[in-house]
Design a protein around this motif. Structure first.
Motif: not given
Length: 210
Positions: A21-24, A155-165
């Motif tokens: 999450x911090x990286x993104x 960034x929490x929504x990025x998990x929906x496309x498999x970006x982690x966090x």
């Protein structure tokens, strides 16, 4: 108490997702600063650029985050890596507060101070680096502060496309109707946002011209 036990038992995974999450957020904010501050400076010095630049950034803000992720998915180089796609989307969302505050900060510098600098023989670049940017720094940092806080949430929504966090826990919890999992993602994300807001707010006050 169940949430505490879950976090304790899965502390390695929580730490891993927090670092993702911090990286993104960190990379996207850095890119937004590198792009947004020069655009804000150009808009402040050449007013003809103000409406196109801020208008474009405003339009990007109106696009729902999941829709933006969807628009970017077909892009060949981005679609191959979910983290690249997420970083680009977060960067686009972070641009508006950085550009707007840079513009406001530069335009807010007292014209008498600028004229005094010119009278001392400073060039345009020297005026920018030695006068305008130092005086506008706290305002610019305020925009970066907003960008970071917004990015932590998005960034929490990025998990929906498999970006982690930390969104991984949230989406998994929604799928399983498990409040512990949802809170395991939401609470650390909220703490990150509050920490960033407090830390950058303190720095902003320290750098405010007296």
């Amino acid at each position: 108490m169940n949430l505490f036990h879950f976090l304790l038992q899965n502390h390695e995974q929580v730490l891993e997702l927090t670092l993702e999450h911090l990286w993104l957020v960190g990379i996207s904010t850095l890119l937004a600063v590198l792009i947004g501050i020069p655009l804000g400076i150009l808009s402040a010095h050449w007013p003809v650029l103000n409406k196109p630049v801020l208008g474009t950034a405003n339009i990007i803000q109106t696009i729902p985050s999941l829709a933006l992720f969807g628009f970017l998915l077909p892009v060949p180089w981005l679609g191959d890596r979910a983290d690249r796609l997420a970083i680009l989307a977060l960067t686009l969302y972070a641009l508006l507060p950085v550009i707007r505050n840079t513009y406001t900060g530069i335009r807010g510098v007292d014209p008498a101070v600028v004229e005094a600098g010119r009278g001392m023989g400073l060039t345009g670049r020297q005026l920018l680096v030695q006068v305008e940017l130092p005086l506008a720094l706290s305002v610019i940092l305020s925009g970066v502060r907003v960008a970071v806080v917004v990015s932590v949430g998005l960034a929490t929504i990025a998990a929906a496309i498999g970006a982690g966090g930390l969104g991984e826990f949230i989406f998994r919890g929604l799928a399983m109707v498990n409040n512990e999992l949802i809170l395991a993602g939401a609470i650390p994300a909220a703490l990150l946002a509050l920490s960033a807001d407090f830390g950058l707010g303190w720095l902003e006050k320290r750098l405010r011209p007296r």
